[in-house]
Every structure is written in C-alpha cells, then in structure tokens.
Design a protein around this motif. Structure first.
Motif, mmCIF file in Angstrom:
data_model
loop_
_atom_site.group_PDB
_atom_site.id
_atom_site.type_symbol
_atom_site.label_atom_id
_atom_site.label_comp_id
_atom_site.label_asym_id
_atom_site.label_seq_id
_atom_site.Cartn_x
_atom_site.Cartn_y
_atom_site.Cartn_z
ATOM 1 N N GLY A 185 0.791 -1.236 0.000
ATOM 2 C CA GLY A 185 0.000 0.000 0.000
ATOM 3 C C GLY A 185 0.821 1.282 0.000
ATOM 4 N N LYS A 186 2.119 1.141 -0.030
ATOM 5 C CA LYS A 186 2.948 2.343 -0.022
ATOM 6 C C LYS A 186 2.652 3.231 -1.229
ATOM 7 N N ILE A 187 2.658 4.529 -0.991
ATOM 8 C CA ILE A 187 2.392 5.477 -2.060
ATOM 9 C C ILE A 187 3.621 6.355 -2.245
ATOM 10 N N ILE A 188 4.133 6.370 -3.465
ATOM 11 C CA ILE A 188 5.312 7.186 -3.770
ATOM 12 C C ILE A 188 4.891 8.270 -4.755
ATOM 13 N N GLU A 189 5.232 9.498 -4.439
ATOM 14 C CA GLU A 189 4.863 10.604 -5.326
ATOM 15 C C GLU A 189 6.020 10.928 -6.254
ATOM 16 N N PHE A 190 5.687 11.286 -7.483
ATOM 17 C CA PHE A 190 6.740 11.706 -8.392
ATOM 18 C C PHE A 190 6.196 12.741 -9.361
ATOM 19 N N TYR A 191 7.111 13.430 -9.997
ATOM 20 C CA TYR A 191 6.702 14.430 -10.976
ATOM 21 C C TYR A 191 7.665 14.363 -12.142
ATOM 22 N N LYS A 192 7.122 14.349 -13.347
ATOM 23 C CA LYS A 192 7.974 14.351 -14.544
ATOM 24 C C LYS A 192 7.403 15.408 -15.486
ATOM 25 N N GLU A 193 8.115 16.470 -15.554
ATOM 26 C CA GLU A 193 7.715 17.576 -16.421
ATOM 27 C C GLU A 193 7.381 17.092 -17.837
ATOM 28 N N GLU A 194 8.214 16.189 -18.351
ATOM 29 C CA GLU A 194 8.012 15.717 -19.729
ATOM 30 C C GLU A 194 6.689 14.995 -19.901
ATOM 31 N N ILE A 195 6.275 14.269 -18.851
ATOM 32 C CA ILE A 195 5.002 13.556 -18.972
ATOM 33 C C ILE A 195 3.860 14.576 -19.092
ATOM 34 N N GLU A 196 3.969 15.642 -18.325
ATOM 35 C CA GLU A 196 2.941 16.689 -18.379
ATOM 36 C C GLU A 196 2.906 17.325 -19.771
ATOM 37 N N GLU A 197 4.093 17.600 -20.281
ATOM 38 C CA GLU A 197 4.183 18.235 -21.609
ATOM 39 C C GLU A 197 3.575 17.343 -22.687
ATOM 40 N N LEU A 198 3.892 16.061 -22.588
ATOM 41 C CA LEU A 198 3.375 15.128 -23.588
ATOM 42 C C LEU A 198 1.857 15.051 -23.512
ATOM 43 N N GLN A 199 1.329 15.125 -22.316
ATOM 44 C CA GLN A 199 -0.123 15.104 -22.164
ATOM 45 C C GLN A 199 -0.739 16.325 -22.831
ATOM 46 N N ASP A 200 -0.102 17.478 -22.608
ATOM 47 C CA ASP A 200 -0.618 18.695 -23.230
ATOM 48 C C ASP A 200 -0.624 18.552 -24.744
ATOM 49 N N ARG A 201 0.441 17.925 -25.252
ATOM 50 C CA ARG A 201 0.536 17.766 -26.707
ATOM 51 C C ARG A 201 -0.581 16.866 -27.232
ATOM 52 N N VAL A 202 -0.856 15.798 -26.479
ATOM 53 C CA VAL A 202 -1.928 14.889 -26.876
ATOM 54 C C VAL A 202 -3.260 15.640 -26.881
ATOM 55 N N CYS A 203 -3.481 16.438 -25.855
ATOM 56 C CA CYS A 203 -4.740 17.165 -25.766
ATOM 57 C C CYS A 203 -4.904 18.109 -26.960
#
Lengths: 149, 149
Positions: free
Chosen positions: A106-124
DNA sequence: TTAATTGCAAAAACTTTGCAATCGG
DNA sequence: CCGATTGCAAAGTTTTTGCAATTAA
C-alpha cells in the motif's frame, strides 16, 4: 508545506463567502483536521478519526458534504482509485504530482515528470481536448515488496 | 480486432483449466457478450443487457464473479474511475493505450504515446519500483463540448 | 462421484438525501 | 429573522457472500 494552514483557512473562508456558502465551525475544523491528518486519506478513516475527537467536529454526512466542497475549493483531490477504494490527498500548496502505488503493502510514492505533463498537453492539443485534470496511477511492487517475493 | 474471438475463447478455456477452474457455459457466453458489447462498458449495463437476452446467460452474481476472472485473465481492465463509476474496457488483442474523458458528454478518446510509457519506465527504475499496470486518465472537455460552453 | 459454480436473496460497504432542529449572517 | 447547514436515520448504489441446487470433470 508551502502554504500556512491559517492562510489556507482564510482562503477557504473567502471561497465559501464568494460562493454564498456559510463559514461554519464544522467546515473550518475539517479543513484543519484534514491538513493535519497526513497526505493521503480515505473518508472512512477521516470519519472515524473525527468521531473520536473530544468535542464532536462533524457527522459522517457533514464529512461527505465537506469533502465535496474541499474538492471544489481545490484543497483535496481523489488521487488513487484502487478496486472500490478511493484515496484522497490534501494538495493545497503542493505542486502537481503522480503516484506509484505498491499493490502489496500500500505504499504510495509521489513523483513528478515535467516531460510527462508536456506530452499530455501535446496529446490534448492533437485531439482539441481541453484538459481539466488528470491522474496517472502506476500500480506495482515497491522495492521492499519486490525483493520479498 | 487483432485476435479472433474464437481464439480468445480457446485461450480463456486454457486459462481456466490451468487455474483449476471450470469451463462453464456462463463464462464462455460472457466473454462472448463482452467482446460484442463494445469497447467500454459498466457492469450494470452488462447485467441489464445480459438479462434481456432470450435465454438467461448469467445472473448478476455470476457477472461480477466472471468480471474478476476476466480481469485476471487479462481480457478486460478497469480503465476509468470517475466519481463512483467504474468503466471497464475489453482489451484482448488491443495494444495498450490511455484515455481522454469528456466530463460533459462522456466521450472517451483513446490515445497512445510511446514517450509517456518510456518516461514511466524511467520513473519506476528511479524508485526501484516494479510496475504491473498503470492508468492515465485525462479529464476535460472534448472539442464539441468545449465550443458549446 | 465430488468439488466447483450458479442463482438467489441477504448483507455489506459506501454514499446520498429528506427532514426537523440549529446556526450563521 | 431567514435561509443555509447539520445530524440523524432512512434509502440509494454498488459489490460481496452464504447456501442449497446444479453442473463440469
């Protein structure tokens, strides 16, 4: 935390007034309790925890109703949906991030990847889709659980 | 579809036998119905649809129980968790993909971005996390709904 | 034969809601 | 004072489960 809790509570009051809602003891107590509860929580835990307080803070109904308000306000969000469970996160003052969830412990690890966000924007953009929010959940085994197998 | 339904049913039979489960009429009928139902579905819809068939295919309990089996088998997965709804997807023979979900009209758009997958793998490596599966949901407004606002 | 599966109805888990009493502005 | 909010209990949803009858192997 980036933002002071007292400041957040003031902003929440502003939000309530602006929406024509009332600033009640329950609502202020709840944002306070949630902020202090810890990062991730489930409603049932919160209800139990809140019920065990000396003075009654809020009933189950009020907790559910306030959770919705706090989501609208943007202080919390549903971050993990696993089976029939919904895990909320107190996000006020926290930068956006995604989660790795260990299905064993059940451990929860947080992460952030700027590139993933950018790619999502591009898809949108490609689909002329206007994003409001998103959730990326990666389920798997954490280091400890993977080596214990 | 990449894979023939008959072939999929045979593989499902294999899976059942291998697990020591039984190959029953309900199970074979259900994988068939789900395959033909369409890409995305909710359990309640399926129960209703299945109940309206001439001959009874399966009861509500059996549908729920078979859904779990099919998830274990890998023919379906929970792809969208929106509020208290769970939307499943028939994924047998389909390459992995993510979803854009219009919160106004409910439209679901599938997309795939190799780079997003790669970045996720990289994140997992960083945290020594062994991924099993993941889900990326982007909620927002589709082209039509955004222009209708 | 016999152990797994099914259908049913009951129960469980989670969430929402109607209503009378109470509280905030 | 008046309308919003609260607590309660009831009801709504969704999902699971115990059990007797049935079915697959």
């Amino acid at each position: 935390m980036v933002m002071e809790l007292s400041e957040l509570k003031k902003e929440f009051e502003q939000f309530l007034k602006q929406k024509g809602y009332k600033v009640t003891k329950s609502r202020l107590e709840l944002i306070d309790k949630i902020a202090k509860y810890g990062s991730h929580f489930e409603i049932e835990q919160l209800v139990v925890w809140v019920s065990n307080q000396d003075k009654s803070v809020a009933s189950r109904s009020t907790v559910y109703r306030t959770i919705k308000l706090l989501q609208e306000f943007g202080a919390i969000r549903e971050v993990i949906k696993l089976g029939n469970r919904t895990i909320y996160e107190f996000i006020a003052g926290k930068p956006h991030h995604e989660h790795l969830i260990c299905v064993k412990c059940g451990k929860i690890i947080e992460f952030y990847k700027e590139e993933i966000e950018e790619l999502q924007d591009r898809v949108c953009e490609e689909y002329n889709f206007t994003p409001i929010n998103h959730r990326l959940e990666i389920f798997g085994l954490c280091k400890e659980c993977a080596s214990a197998v």
